[in-house]
Design an enzyme around this catalytic site. Structure first.
Site, PDB file in Angstrom:
ATOM      1  N   LYS A  47       8.156  12.683  -1.893  1.00  0.00           N
ATOM      2  CA  LYS A  47       8.917  11.540  -1.380  1.00  0.00           C
ATOM      3  C   LYS A  47       8.314  11.084  -0.057  1.00  0.00           C
ATOM      4  O   LYS A  47       7.285  11.592   0.374  1.00  0.00           O
ATOM      5  CB  LYS A  47      10.404  11.867  -1.237  1.00  0.00           C
ATOM      6  CG  LYS A  47      10.740  12.969  -0.243  1.00  0.00           C
ATOM      7  CD  LYS A  47      12.247  13.118  -0.116  1.00  0.00           C
ATOM      8  CE  LYS A  47      12.608  14.145   0.940  1.00  0.00           C
ATOM      9  NZ  LYS A  47      14.025  14.311   1.132  1.00  0.00           N
ATOM     10  N   ASP A  94      23.353  23.877  -5.424  1.00  0.00           N
ATOM     11  CA  ASP A  94      23.254  23.778  -6.890  1.00  0.00           C
ATOM     12  C   ASP A  94      22.805  22.392  -7.376  1.00  0.00           C
ATOM     13  O   ASP A  94      22.654  22.172  -8.566  1.00  0.00           O
ATOM     14  CB  ASP A  94      24.593  24.172  -7.546  1.00  0.00           C
ATOM     15  CG  ASP A  94      25.703  23.181  -7.216  1.00  0.00           C
ATOM     16  OD1 ASP A  94      25.483  22.283  -6.368  1.00  0.00           O
ATOM     17  OD2 ASP A  94      26.790  23.311  -7.802  1.00  0.00           O
ATOM     18  N   ASP A 207      -7.057 -20.181   6.728  1.00  0.00           N
ATOM     19  CA  ASP A 207      -7.197 -18.861   7.348  1.00  0.00           C
ATOM     20  C   ASP A 207      -8.363 -18.886   8.336  1.00  0.00           C
ATOM     21  O   ASP A 207      -9.393 -18.247   8.122  1.00  0.00           O
ATOM     22  CB  ASP A 207      -7.429 -17.817   6.233  1.00  0.00           C
ATOM     23  CG  ASP A 207      -7.522 -16.399   6.770  1.00  0.00           C
ATOM     24  OD1 ASP A 207      -7.106 -16.169   7.922  1.00  0.00           O
ATOM     25  OD2 ASP A 207      -8.021 -15.522   6.039  1.00  0.00           O
TER      26      ASP A 207
HETATM   27  C1  SPV Z   1      -6.242 -11.001   4.915  1.00  0.00           C
HETATM   28  O1  SPV Z   1      -5.421 -10.652   4.057  1.00  0.00           O
HETATM   29  O2  SPV Z   1      -6.041 -11.936   5.684  1.00  0.00           O
HETATM   30  C2  SPV Z   1      -7.503 -10.280   5.058  1.00  0.00           C
HETATM   31  C3  SPV Z   1      -8.126  -9.647   3.894  1.00  0.00           C
HETATM   32  O3  SPV Z   1      -8.052 -10.267   6.139  1.00  0.00           O
HETATM   33  S1  SPV Z   1      -9.248 -10.768   3.240  1.00  0.00           S
HETATM   34  O4  SPV Z   1      -8.503 -11.929   2.767  1.00  0.00           O
HETATM   35  O5  SPV Z   1      -9.939 -10.096   2.153  1.00  0.00           O
HETATM   36  O6  SPV Z   1     -10.196 -11.184   4.279  1.00  0.00           O
HETATM   37 MG    MG Z   2      -7.400 -11.814   7.405  1.00  0.00          MG
END
Ligand code: SPV
Ligand code: MG
Length: 434
Positions: A47, A94, A207
């Site tokens: 666990k 138990d 991103d």
């Molecule tokens: C994210 O999840 O932002 C990462 C992993 O950095 S990757 O997308 O593979 O770069």
């Molecule tokens: Mg990232």
């Protein structure tokens, strides 16, 4: 003088309660009580790791007046300790006649038979268990310090630490609460990944660090309000070295357990893009400086720094990756994430094989997004200690939501999707409100 009988009691005592005292009091009536205290590793084998570590639990147990001695029990099975101690009695509540401890009980009975030892099973104290108390603690909230430390403890007590991407409180709650019983073990996710990719996508941004750290920390704080598990923070390349101490201060204050920082420079581009021609890697010694900066500015030693190596992403080979691993480890990194966008784990496994030979070896982290066929057991076999499923919850949610929206448009009503989505009653009851 007649020697006192020996009584063995195996205990985890994650959180001490009167049920434990009842067992020890009963045991003490039969002779000298030797407690086999389950180590963190033994508990982690069936666990989640305990709230308090072994050392702290030992101090508590050895100061209970019914206990003569405490020894470590390193496995869920009692057999090796029983052969060592050869007790006249074993005492256990138990409750283990049913459930995942059934086989453990059978082995105890069989082993005791060898020297005619007896098993005593007092009635289990109802309505009290560590799990009930843990849930109560969760309602009050986990302290940031305890949450920070849990991740490092897991690294050293579990065979693999399993992390899943979480981009809001609801996904955090899925990770917090989902538990499965698989082959007599309770399995669950160990913590959350705050991903730059899914955090940005959730906000409709690319991103590339458009979403700044303060916005990301503010939304991870929402998750922290309703969960207790550790969180691993994706810090891209960490930004400017001069700003790092402030980032670390904010993360520690929020209860974040680890930072993962990648060795890229320049405008950030997601590592899974096919074309990485413009992506540049930092010089190893400059990236090492950033690692050192984090190590010297963190307030808690248990806050982990994980260095992410992008050599395979930018098309450099094994040699470059290994050289960097050495430098980053010497700079104080607690672990290395060796990233890859191949369809198989071959390149990260060859990295692991070589790095394992080094005296500077540190635990390895894997992000199996493109090589998703890999099983956790293969990662474990190849020396990996942490797996991060980096984006799956957002990827699951988006098509489901898009499908629902499309059906409503197509049909001019919502009836057709009713059966595919969660009933209103359930969504109302999803979040406790008492
Ligand atoms: C994210 O999840 O932002 C990462 C992993 O950095 S990757 O997308 O593979 O770069
Ligand atoms: Mg990232």
């Amino acid at each position: 003088m007649k020697t006192k009988k020996k009584v063995y009691v195996g205990l985890a005592v994650d959180i001490i309660h009167e049920g434990h005292i009842n067992i020890l009091k009963t045991a003490n009536k039969y002779g000298d009580v030797i407690v086999g205290l389950l180590t963190d590793e033994a508990i982690a084998s069936y666990k989640n790791i305990p709230h308090l570590d072994y050392k702290r639990r030992k101090i508590i147990v050895q100061n209970i007046k019914y206990v003569k001695k405490v020894i470590p029990q390193t496995t869920l099975s009692y057999v090796s300790n029983l052969n060592l101690v050869r007790p006249d009695y074993v005492v256990h509540g138990d409750d283990w006649k049913k459930g995942i401890q059934k086989q453990t009980r059978r082995d105890v009975i069989k082993t005791l038979k060898k020297w005619s030892g007896k098993l005593i099973e007092p009635k289990y104290t109802k309505n009290i268990s560590s799990t009930i108390i843990k849930n109560k603690i969760l309602e009050i909230g986990a302290s940031p310090q305890n949450r920070v430390s849990r991740l490092k403890r897991m690294f050293y007590s579990k065979n693999i630490v399993r992390i899943l991407e979480s981009h809001n409180s609801l996904t955090g709650l899925i990770i917090e609460n989902l538990r499965l019983n698989k082959k007599n073990k309770i399995i669950e996710f160990d913590g959350m990944w705050s991903s730059s990719l899914t955090d940005s996508a959730t906000k409709g941004k690319p991103d590339n660090s458009s979403l700044d750290f303060s916005a990301r920390i503010s939304s991870l704080n929402d998750m922290m309000d309703v969960t207790s598990k550790p969180l691993v923070f994706d810090a891209d390349n960490g930004g400017q070295i001069e700003h790092l101490p402030y980032l670390i201060r904010s993360l520690e204050r929020s209860g974040v357990s680890a930072i993962i920082m990648e060795d890229k420079i320049g405008l950030k581009r997601n590592s899974l893009f096919k074309n990485q021609t413009d992506t540049k890697q930092d010089k190893p010694h400059l990236f090492a400086k950033k690692i050192r900066k984090i190590c010297s500015s963190r307030q808690l030693d248990d806050f982990m720094v994980i260095a992410r190596i992008e050599s395979f992403i930018v098309g450099k080979g094994l040699k470059d990756a290994l050289k960097r691993a050495e430098v980053y480890s010497k700079a104080g990194a607690d672990a290395v994430l060796i990233h890859s966008k191949e369809k198989t784990p071959n390149e990260i496994f060859s990295f692991a094989k070589e790095f394992k030979k080094s005296k500077n070896f540190i635990p390895l982290v894997s992000v199996p997004s493109t090589y998703s066929k890999v099983y956790e057991k293969e990662l474990i076999k190849n020396g990996f200690k942490m797996v991060i499923y980096a984006n799956q919850l957002l990827r699951a949610a988006y098509p489901a939501m898009e499908h629902a929206a499309r059906r409503i448009l197509e049909k001019g009503r919502a009836f057709e999707i009713d059966k595919k989505i969660i009933p209103i009653k359930e969504i109302i009851n999803l979040i406790k409100n008492d």
